[in-house]
Write a protein that holds these residues in place. Structure first.
Motif, PDB file in Angstrom:
ATOM      1  N   PHE A   1       0.615   4.749   1.706  1.00 40.18           N
ATOM      2  CA  PHE A   1       1.776   4.757   1.568  1.00 40.18           C
ATOM      3  C   PHE A   1       1.874   6.055   0.363  1.00 40.18           C
TER       4      PHE A   1
ATOM      5  N   LEU B   1       0.388   0.777  -5.380  1.00 42.83           N
ATOM      6  CA  LEU B   1       0.870  -0.169  -4.516  1.00 42.83           C
ATOM      7  C   LEU B   1       1.325  -1.360  -5.228  1.00 42.83           C
TER       8      LEU B   1
ATOM      9  N   GLU C   1      -2.778   1.160   0.182  1.00 42.89           N
ATOM     10  CA  GLU C   1      -2.230   2.369  -1.236  1.00 42.89           C
ATOM     11  C   GLU C   1      -2.033   3.478  -0.500  1.00 42.89           C
TER      12      GLU C   1
ATOM     13  N   CYS D   1       4.773  -5.757  -0.056  1.00 46.62           N
ATOM     14  CA  CYS D   1       3.726  -5.055  -0.750  1.00 46.62           C
ATOM     15  C   CYS D   1       4.882  -3.841  -0.664  1.00 46.62           C
ATOM     16  N   TYR D   2       4.636  -2.873  -2.016  1.00 45.87           N
ATOM     17  CA  TYR D   2       5.422  -1.550  -2.075  1.00 45.87           C
ATOM     18  C   TYR D   2       5.000  -0.740  -3.006  1.00 45.87           C
ATOM     19  N   VAL D   3       5.462   0.908  -2.631  1.00 45.18           N
ATOM     20  CA  VAL D   3       5.068   1.099  -3.747  1.00 45.18           C
ATOM     21  C   VAL D   3       6.568   1.604  -4.218  1.00 45.18           C
TER      22      VAL D   3
END
Length: 695
Positions: A149, A122, A146, A173-175
């Protein structure tokens, strides 16, 4: 003209015209059938192509919607997990990684990637002018997303949805798609006002866009604190894709299908035009929708079908249209997808109709072969019919002539005539039947003569006329349902010092025909042999019953009887009525003055049942002027009409009441006429006998 010539002409006239008509019709109908089959083959091929286009669309649409629903479920789980994490303390000691650091280092620290991990960890994104330290607490909470996702947004078919979370504070936040070079989703660099616009609690907002040359779908849903404040927005961005349709069908027609995402938009001129939003491109087993490189507006022709196509897409309807796209005639199947987009698949019309033309040529070729064969068979059939008619007429007429000769001899009275029998056909059966008929006919002639003799004998046994007694009018009649019957009536008169005495007997033997007539004749003889004025009616019946039982023992036959004696003339006050009953219906005594009926009742069983039975004699006063006494057998009121309903005693009494003022003969005839009219054309099932005594 001889019968053979007539039969030959008849057979030819009977067979040849229909055969010629049928043959001509078969040739004409075969030609029409071939044309219809050819036309039907083209229609069926077109219909099959349209159905398969719609089926391909339905499969793709179902798969795309299934993927969309899966993303929605995953997004709901991320929102639920984020809302739980944001109201609690940070749960992870692992440091948060911001994409600005990775850009400086060009690669993520290897210590942050777990061994065997397929996806990047993440990564957080913050506004470039903000200190990251103010976000560390929220970042520590969001690190708990995390696992979600990684599990909820896996890579499928070469495509991986990109999930993200954006807080109102600016932290996101993102992957990343690639671990080495994280690129934040566009929504994380968009103003918070644009990200949160249109967000409604509990609802998912959808949008269609494009990214890296592909058509993408973006789903957003709000993240809320327990007090109802908007904490942030969670989203997922994914290229629109679907499972590729089955290639077996398109390979049958050697055609290349084109997959489209269409949208109807208004033009500056006030009309409507179709815009191409995406082209379907096969990537492995998936169909990925890419944005077109050239102009997006399609220019279909101006035919009614193409105008209806635009109307259907605007109204969200599905269907199949024969239109032109970019100047090429195609069959276009279309179904609404989502957010104003329409999923369509196009197949070249010429490629499909080429197969129809080949099928038509093959069918017409086979049709001409059938026509030639039908004509040849018709000519052979007509020739065969002529030959068969010539020979068949001779075969048929020979035994017919023999039968005609034998029938002529039989008509002349030769009951010993016969014909020769040869073969097993219908004419042979007719000859056998003729030979069997001749002796049976002789037997029937003898039986007919016997029946005529029996009828004459029985008619002579019935009284020729009723007795004439002072003050009384007596009449009687009997109608048999067969040539002979079992009904019986009789008059026995005696001379006495106190006035004339007359016994009136009416009876009904069981059954009909010869057997009943013989039983009736025996009963008559016994009664006449025992009759005397000195013996009461009951004793008379007892003597006759004892003798009759000797003949009816073990036969089950019997006779019902009503024995009436008119003592001293039978007229009141000097005369009286004596009677005895042997199972017969009671007599009916009608008094016109009081309009009442009285029945002459009395017990007693039928004659021929028990030899030791003692019959009683019953009596009443004599008849008064105007009174009518009617005796009848049960065939009178048990006569049935066509519906099976009985004439009945009520109708019988009504006739007696209406004709009581007339003569006894008129009353008898009126009763018989009423019964005949009631029966109509129904078969007569029983004899009818009526005796009327009127004072």
């Amino acid at each position: 003209m001889r019968i053979r010539t007539k039969l030959l002409i008849f057979l030819l006239a009977l067979v040849l015209p229909p055969l010629i008509v049928v043959s001509t019709y078969a040739v004409w109908e075969s030609q029409n059938l071939g044309q219809k089959l050819a036309d039907g083959a083209e229609e069926n091929l077109v219909r099959t192509a349209q159905q398969h286009l719609q089926l391909s669309l339905a499969v793709m649409r179902s798969d795309m919607r299934s993927r969309q629903h899966k993303l929605e479920r995953s997004l709901n789980l991320v929102v639920k997990e984020a809302e739980a994490l944001l109201i609690g303390p940070p749960r992870h000691a692992k440091p948060a990684i911001f994409d600005t650091e990775s850009e400086r280092q060009a690669v993520l620290p290897s210590s942050l990637v777990r061994e065997g991990e397929e996806a990047a960890p993440l990564v957080f994104h913050a506004p470039p002018d903000m200190d990251h330290s103010v976000y560390l607490e929220d970042a520590g909470r969001l690190l708990g997303l995390e696992p979600a996702f990684t599990v909820l947004f896996p890579r499928e078919g070469g495509v991986r949805p990109q999930g993200w979370v954006r807080l109102a504070s600016g932290l996101g936040c993102y992957v990343p798609e690639q671990k080495e070079l994280p690129v934040p989703p566009p929504s994380l660099d968009t103003a918070w006002h644009d990200v949160s616009q249109g967000i409604v609690r509990g609802q998912i907002k959808r949008a269609i866009g494009q990214s890296d040359g592909q058509v993408t779908a973006t789903l957003r849903k709000g993240i809320y604190f327990p007090d109802g404040r908007l904490a942030g927005v969670a989203g997922v961005e994914s290229p629109i894709c679907s499972a590729a349709p089955d290639k077996k069908w398109s390979s049958l027609f050697d055609i290349q299908m084109r997959f489209l995402l269409l949208e109807a938009r208004s033009t500056p001129a006030g009309g409507s035009a179709l815009h191409l939003v995406g082209n379907g491109e096969l990537q492995g087993r998936n169909l990925v929708w890419e944005t077109p490189h050239d102009g997006q507006q399609l220019h279909p022709g101006q035919s009614p079908n193409e105008a209806l196509l635009i109307q259907d897409i605007q109204a969200g309807r599905s269907g199949v249209r024969d239109v032109r796209l970019a100047g090429v005639p195609v069959f276009l199947a279309y179904q609404p997808l989502l957010d104003g987009l329409t999923l369509a698949v196009a197949a070249p019309r010429d490629a499909i109709l080429a197969h129809a033309d080949r099928a038509e040529d093959a069918i017409m070729g086979q049709t001409w072969k059938i026509l030639s064969l039908t004509a040849a068979v018709a000519v052979l059939a007509i020739s065969a019919v002529v030959l068969l008619a010539v020979s068949g007429s001779r075969v048929v007429t020979r035994p017919v002539a023999a039968l005609a000769t034998a029938a002529k001899r039989l008509a002349e009275g030769d009951l010993a005539t016969s014909v020769s029998v040869a073969g097993r056909d219908e004419l042979s059966d007719l000859s056998r039947a003729f030979n069997a008929m001749v002796p049976q006919l002789a037997e029937r002639l003898v039986l007919k003569q016997d029946m005529e003799l029996a009828m004459e004998v029985q008619q002579t046994l019935l009284p020729r006329e009723a007795p004439v007694l002072p003050g009384l009018d007596i009449a009687a009649a009997s109608v048999f349902c067969d040539a002979t019957g079992g009904d019986y009536y009789d008059f026995l008169t005696y001379a006495a010092a106190d006035g004339p005495c007359c016994d009136i007997v009416i009876g009904d033997a069981t059954g009909h025909g010869i057997a009943a007539a013989l039983l009736m004749t025996t009963s008559r003889a016994l009664l006449r042999g025992c009759a005397t004025q000195q013996v009461l009616p009951g004793a008379q019946l007892a003597k006759a019953n004892t003798l009759l039982c000797r003949d009816t023992d073990m036969t089950g036959r019997f006779v019902t009887l009503f024995y009436l004696r008119l003592e001293a003339g039978g007229i009141a006050p000097a005369g009286k009525l004596l009677w005895a009953r042997a199972g017969h219906d009671p007599g009916m005594l009608f008094d016109p003055k009081t309009d009442t009926f009285r029945e002459l009742q009395g017990k007693g069983i039928a004659l021929g049942v028990s030899p030791d039975y003692l019959y009683e004699t019953f009596s009443c006063g004599g008849l008064l002027p105007g009174q009518v006494l009617v005796l009848a057998t049960d065939g009178a009121w048990e006569a049935r009409n066509g519906q099976g309903e009985m004439f009945g005693k009520e109708r019988f009494r009504d006739v007696v009441r209406r004709y009581a003022a007339r003569t006894s003969k008129d009353l008898v005839e009126a009763l018989q006429q009423a019964i005949r009219e009631y029966q109509g054309g129904a078969p007569v099932e029983d004899d009818v006998t009526v005796v009327v005594i009127k004072a």
